[in-house]
Write an enzyme that holds these catalytic residues in place. Sequence first.
Site, PDB file in Angstrom:
ATOM      1  N   CYS A 106       0.691  -1.171  -0.113  1.00 11.21           N
ATOM      2  CA  CYS A 106       0.030  -0.047  -0.285  1.00 11.21           C
ATOM      3  C   CYS A 106       1.253   1.362   0.144  1.00 11.21           C
ATOM      4  O   CYS A 106       1.728   1.276   1.065  1.00 11.21           O
ATOM      5  CB  CYS A 106      -1.057  -0.112   1.415  1.00 11.21           C
ATOM      6  N   GLU A 136       3.746  -5.987   8.597  1.00  9.83           N
ATOM      7  CA  GLU A 136       3.656  -4.648   8.287  1.00  9.83           C
ATOM      8  C   GLU A 136       5.229  -4.154   8.898  1.00  9.83           C
ATOM      9  O   GLU A 136       6.017  -3.220   8.452  1.00  9.83           O
ATOM     10  CB  GLU A 136       2.679  -3.882   8.201  1.00  9.83           C
ATOM     11  N   THR A 174       0.179   1.373  10.048  1.00  5.06           N
ATOM     12  CA  THR A 174      -0.490   2.158   9.993  1.00  5.06           C
ATOM     13  C   THR A 174      -2.460   1.722  10.143  1.00  5.06           C
ATOM     14  O   THR A 174      -3.476   2.479  10.131  1.00  5.06           O
ATOM     15  CB  THR A 174      -0.354   2.292   8.261  1.00  5.06           C
ATOM     16  N   ASN A 234      -6.428  -3.976  11.537  1.00  8.81           N
ATOM     17  CA  ASN A 234      -7.589  -3.396  11.602  1.00  8.81           C
ATOM     18  C   ASN A 234      -8.781  -3.500  12.464  1.00  8.81           C
ATOM     19  O   ASN A 234      -9.349  -2.976  12.746  1.00  8.81           O
ATOM     20  CB  ASN A 234      -7.451  -2.231  10.412  1.00  8.81           C
ATOM     21  N   SER A 277     -10.155  -4.904   4.902  1.00  2.66           N
ATOM     22  CA  SER A 277      -9.803  -5.599   4.000  1.00  2.66           C
ATOM     23  C   SER A 277     -10.779  -6.233   3.413  1.00  2.66           C
ATOM     24  O   SER A 277     -11.027  -7.589   3.223  1.00  2.66           O
ATOM     25  CB  SER A 277      -8.621  -6.954   4.288  1.00  2.66           C
TER      26      SER A 277
HETATM   27 FE1  SF4 Z   1      -2.837   0.951   3.179  1.00  2.00          FE
HETATM   28 FE2  SF4 Z   1      -3.650  -1.115   4.707  1.00  2.00          FE
HETATM   29 FE3  SF4 Z   1      -4.489   2.274   5.278  1.00  2.00          FE
HETATM   30 FE4  SF4 Z   1      -5.367  -0.076   3.577  1.00  2.00          FE
HETATM   31  S1  SF4 Z   1      -5.421  -0.183   6.316  1.00  2.00           S
HETATM   32  S2  SF4 Z   1      -5.479   2.177   3.047  1.00  2.00           S
HETATM   33  S3  SF4 Z   1      -4.620  -1.149   3.220  1.00  2.00           S
HETATM   34  S4  SF4 Z   1      -2.140   1.272   4.843  1.00  2.00           S
END
Ligand code: SF4
Length: 338
Positions: A106, A136, A174, A234, A277
């Site tokens: 990403c 990551e 992230t 996430n 995802s």
């Molecule tokens: Fe990029 Fe991961 Fe954020 Fe999706 S969740 S925008 S793949 S950093």
Amino acid sequence: MTTTPDLPAGKRVLLAAPRGWCAGVDRAVIAVEKALEQYGAPIYVRHEIVHNKYVVKTLEKKGAIFVEQTEEVPPGNIVVFSAHGVAPTVHEEAAERKLATIDATCPLVTKVHKEAVRFAKEDYDILLIGHEGHEEVIGTSGEAPDHIQLVDGPSDVANVEVRDESKVVWLSQTTLSVDETMETVDALKEKFPQLISPPSDDICYATQNRQLAVKQMGAEADLVIVVGSRNSSNSKRLVEVALGAGAKASYLVDFASEIDETWLEGVTTIGVTAGASVPEVLVDDVLQWLAQRGYEDVETVKTADESIAFSLPKELRRNLRAEATVNSTQAIRPRKES
Ligand code: SF4
């Protein structure tokens, strides 16, 4: 014996928006699909392209082969690196095996990699806030292993030692909880008052937006169902944020079939969201499952608009199959005696 749950009147669903599929996941999944279309099967993918069971199974059916290590890919083949990013050593391994590569990292992860490289060049100690063992974090740490140390939450701060307290910066994974990350940063700042922050947010827009929506909706919900896989950082954070926002219960499910009827006992308001995802079809299945049990009234709780899209990896514009074949021929061709 199966008991029928006591279902109250006035049942409704609060549907978080934004939810699910983010721009980085979209790009990574399309990259594998396009590679399969353009170059034919098999296309190898190092690690799950994104952390979602359904997506991985669907791509496998189309001809993708998922491997854990680059060395599992036979020479002369194409390998896609997942959205989570890889360390430079992985690129080197692929080059040594003469593989053709498509980097589906990403762009927002790449941004963190670049920050790590820049601060390491300036000889900073980099405190990377993230979860130990996450792909990551492994990829980002690999950009500057001598300068980066992992800080896995506020309780880890006590263990952190730096060379020069006037040259310390924090970066982050992230997909973390925004609130917990700020707790960690506050604890780090207390220990290192001169700590500097990254030039822009490392926790990406998709993670932040999904957490904000679930925070708002979780405050009103008796139960929050988060669609997502157990290895999705996430998605797991969304369960925590829902509980923190006041939801009485919250569960992570990959599929509607995993919802336990007993969770609905005494529940009037159910919040539904999905990790970054997760394709919308899985959310639709959950809404349908709930509607069949009387939760037909769906109200959207919208906290942000999203219009971000990333261009596809540039490698898809080349003839990688031909390059990989040439590479592997060169790799196995015996050297001429001089
Ligand atoms: Fe990029 Fe991961 Fe954020 Fe999706 S969740 S925008 S793949 S950093």
